[in-house]
Design a protein around this motif. Sequence first.
Motif, PDB file in Angstrom:
ATOM      1  N   THR A   1       0.850  -1.205   0.000  1.00 38.59           N
ATOM      2  CA  THR A   1       0.000   0.000   0.000  1.00 38.59           C
ATOM      3  C   THR A   1       0.880   1.246   0.000  1.00 38.59           C
ATOM      4  N   THR A   2       0.341   2.306  -0.573  1.00 42.85           N
ATOM      5  CA  THR A   2       1.007   3.609  -0.511  1.00 42.85           C
ATOM      6  C   THR A   2       0.190   4.496   0.420  1.00 42.85           C
ATOM      7  N   LEU A   3       0.812   5.567   0.864  1.00 46.22           N
ATOM      8  CA  LEU A   3       0.085   6.517   1.715  1.00 46.22           C
ATOM      9  C   LEU A   3      -1.090   7.101   0.933  1.00 46.22           C
ATOM     10  N   GLU A   4      -0.863   7.274  -0.377  1.00 43.54           N
ATOM     11  CA  GLU A   4      -1.935   7.819  -1.222  1.00 43.54           C
ATOM     12  C   GLU A   4      -3.152   6.890  -1.219  1.00 43.54           C
ATOM     13  N   LEU A   5      -2.903   5.585  -1.350  1.00 41.92           N
ATOM     14  CA  LEU A   5      -4.015   4.627  -1.340  1.00 41.92           C
ATOM     15  C   LEU A   5      -4.720   4.648   0.021  1.00 41.92           C
ATOM     16  N   TRP A   6      -3.916   4.663   1.085  1.00 40.44           N
ATOM     17  CA  TRP A   6      -4.479   4.722   2.445  1.00 40.44           C
ATOM     18  C   TRP A   6      -5.444   5.901   2.567  1.00 40.44           C
ATOM     19  N   HIS A   7      -4.966   7.084   2.139  1.00 43.43           N
ATOM     20  CA  HIS A   7      -5.811   8.284   2.256  1.00 43.43           C
ATOM     21  C   HIS A   7      -7.074   8.151   1.403  1.00 43.43           C
ATOM     22  N   LYS A   8      -6.918   7.603   0.210  1.00 44.40           N
ATOM     23  CA  LYS A   8      -8.073   7.486  -0.689  1.00 44.40           C
ATOM     24  C   LYS A   8      -9.172   6.626  -0.057  1.00 44.40           C
ATOM     25  N   ILE A   9      -8.757   5.489   0.484  1.00 47.41           N
ATOM     26  CA  ILE A   9      -9.751   4.572   1.071  1.00 47.41           C
ATOM     27  C   ILE A   9     -10.353   5.190   2.337  1.00 47.41           C
ATOM     28  N   MET A  10      -9.504   5.812   3.144  1.00 52.27           N
ATOM     29  CA  MET A  10     -10.021   6.471   4.356  1.00 52.27           C
ATOM     30  C   MET A  10     -10.929   7.641   3.989  1.00 52.27           C
ATOM     31  N   ASP A  11     -10.531   8.403   2.984  1.00 52.74           N
ATOM     32  CA  ASP A  11     -11.283   9.620   2.629  1.00 52.74           C
ATOM     33  C   ASP A  11     -12.696   9.294   2.155  1.00 52.74           C
ATOM     34  N   VAL A  12     -12.805   8.351   1.246  1.00 51.28           N
ATOM     35  CA  VAL A  12     -14.140   8.078   0.692  1.00 51.28           C
ATOM     36  C   VAL A  12     -15.023   7.394   1.751  1.00 51.28           C
ATOM     37  N   ASN A  13     -14.481   6.394   2.415  1.00 46.42           N
ATOM     38  CA  ASN A  13     -15.315   5.631   3.352  1.00 46.42           C
ATOM     39  C   ASN A  13     -15.551   6.385   4.661  1.00 46.42           C
ATOM     40  N   ALA A  14     -14.494   6.747   5.342  1.00 46.79           N
ATOM     41  CA  ALA A  14     -14.655   7.305   6.694  1.00 46.79           C
ATOM     42  C   ALA A  14     -14.912   8.810   6.675  1.00 46.79           C
ATOM     43  N   THR A  15     -14.015   9.555   6.008  1.00 46.53           N
ATOM     44  CA  THR A  15     -14.205  11.010   5.970  1.00 46.53           C
ATOM     45  C   THR A  15     -15.489  11.359   5.229  1.00 46.53           C
TER      46      THR A  15
ATOM     47  N   PHE B   1     -12.492  -9.190   0.772  1.00 44.86           N
ATOM     48  CA  PHE B   1     -11.762  -8.706  -0.407  1.00 44.86           C
ATOM     49  C   PHE B   1     -10.863  -7.547   0.016  1.00 44.86           C
ATOM     50  N   GLY B   2     -11.449  -6.562   0.674  1.00 47.48           N
ATOM     51  CA  GLY B   2     -10.698  -5.377   1.092  1.00 47.48           C
ATOM     52  C   GLY B   2      -9.675  -5.734   2.155  1.00 47.48           C
ATOM     53  N   LYS B   3      -8.541  -5.042   2.098  1.00 48.51           N
ATOM     54  CA  LYS B   3      -7.503  -5.356   3.072  1.00 48.51           C
ATOM     55  C   LYS B   3      -7.370  -4.230   4.109  1.00 48.51           C
ATOM     56  N   VAL B   4      -6.138  -3.955   4.563  1.00 52.95           N
ATOM     57  CA  VAL B   4      -5.960  -3.138   5.773  1.00 52.95           C
ATOM     58  C   VAL B   4      -6.629  -1.749   5.716  1.00 52.95           C
ATOM     59  N   PRO B   5      -6.371  -0.940   4.672  1.00 51.26           N
ATOM     60  CA  PRO B   5      -6.997   0.393   4.702  1.00 51.26           C
ATOM     61  C   PRO B   5      -8.529   0.311   4.724  1.00 51.26           C
ATOM     62  N   TYR B   6      -9.087  -0.643   4.004  1.00 51.69           N
ATOM     63  CA  TYR B   6     -10.553  -0.796   3.960  1.00 51.69           C
ATOM     64  C   TYR B   6     -11.085  -1.193   5.340  1.00 51.69           C
ATOM     65  N   SER B   7     -10.449  -2.188   5.961  1.00 52.43           N
ATOM     66  CA  SER B   7     -10.899  -2.612   7.294  1.00 52.43           C
ATOM     67  C   SER B   7     -10.793  -1.473   8.286  1.00 52.43           C
ATOM     68  N   ALA B   8      -9.697  -0.716   8.178  1.00 54.02           N
ATOM     69  CA  ALA B   8      -9.498   0.414   9.105  1.00 54.02           C
ATOM     70  C   ALA B   8     -10.560   1.488   8.887  1.00 54.02           C
ATOM     71  N   ALA B   9     -10.838   1.775   7.626  1.00 55.69           N
ATOM     72  CA  ALA B   9     -11.827   2.817   7.324  1.00 55.69           C
ATOM     73  C   ALA B   9     -13.216   2.385   7.775  1.00 55.69           C
ATOM     74  N   LYS B  10     -13.555   1.126   7.536  1.00 54.63           N
ATOM     75  CA  LYS B  10     -14.888   0.652   7.926  1.00 54.63           C
ATOM     76  C   LYS B  10     -15.000   0.542   9.453  1.00 54.63           C
TER      77      LYS B  10
END
Length: 257
Positions: A109-123, A159-168
């Motif tokens: 994962t990149t920091l960019e991907l982390w932010h993208k998944i967090m931004d859409v789901n959580a933010t 299917f979703g991995k760490v950033p998705y689980s964290a965001a959800k």
Amino acid sequence: MTTIQRTAVLTGATSDRGIGITTARRYAREGWGVVILDLDGEKSAKVAAEIGNEFNVPAYGHEIDVANEASVTTAQAAVAAEVAAGNLPPVGALANIAGITSPVPFLETTLELWHKIMDVNATGTYLVTKAFLPDMIGNGWGRIVNMSSVSAQRGGGVFGKVPYSAAKAAILGLTKALARELGTTGVTVNAITPGAVDTNIRVGSTEEQEAAINAGIPLGRNASTEEVASVITFLSSEDSAYLTGTVVDINGGSHMH
Ligand SMILES: NC(=O)c1ccc[n+]([C@@H]2O[C@H](COP(=O)([O-])OP(=O)(O)OC[C@H]3O[C@@H](n4cnc5c(N)ncnc54)[C@H](O)[C@@H]3O)[C@@H](O)[C@H]2O)c1
């Protein structure tokens, strides 16, 4: 025509086989006005118009990027203007359905991907809720339903991995803390945690991956979008009045706890 008393606002509700569009149709079938907010404004308006015509309910669609505060503010203002003009009944429910996932393993994962998944789901859930909540509080009645995932509870495995689980998982914290804070305002906040649902979100997953997912589900299959929609509209109903801060599992038994 029966008088439509409330409007349900849905984010992420234009994807053809998605949970959102099925839920929008279900709200309409149950007599709600419907607002569709999704990335593509034209498609949002088109889907809203189709649902409005089919179910004879007021419907409106507008562009939104849930991760962008200015876009959320614009969309909420447009909806409020429709309500003020008498084209839509007051907003009674908000279903925060927009979301994206990613199967990328943690070390790739990149920091960019982390932010993208967090931004859409959580933010996104945070921003849209913050925008629509004041009017619900003002009306003394509201239902907020947030889309989490079984991935938040059992560390992925669909299917979703760490950033998705964290965001959800962040959505679960948001849901519970907001439910507590809103207390007796008349607005309830709940989350749902679906397991595998038959939609396009896992496009790219292989037959082996899908077979492995189903093997871990006691009911032996994905949920249909209708089976998720029915829980969302229940959590938006008068009947769910004593539920707040609740997390409702819809996982075919794949995670019992
Ligand atoms: N399908 C599953 O197995 C499953 C399981 C658990 C939870 N979920 C969650 O349910 C929700 C809906 O998933 P789906 O399977 O219907 O997926 P989908 O990909 O069919 O639909 C997602 C929708 O969100 C919209 N969207 C994406 N980014 C957006 C943004 N920035 N702003 C506004 N809209 C945006 C997309 O345009 C699309 O309409 C997601 O939050 C997903 O994480 C899905």
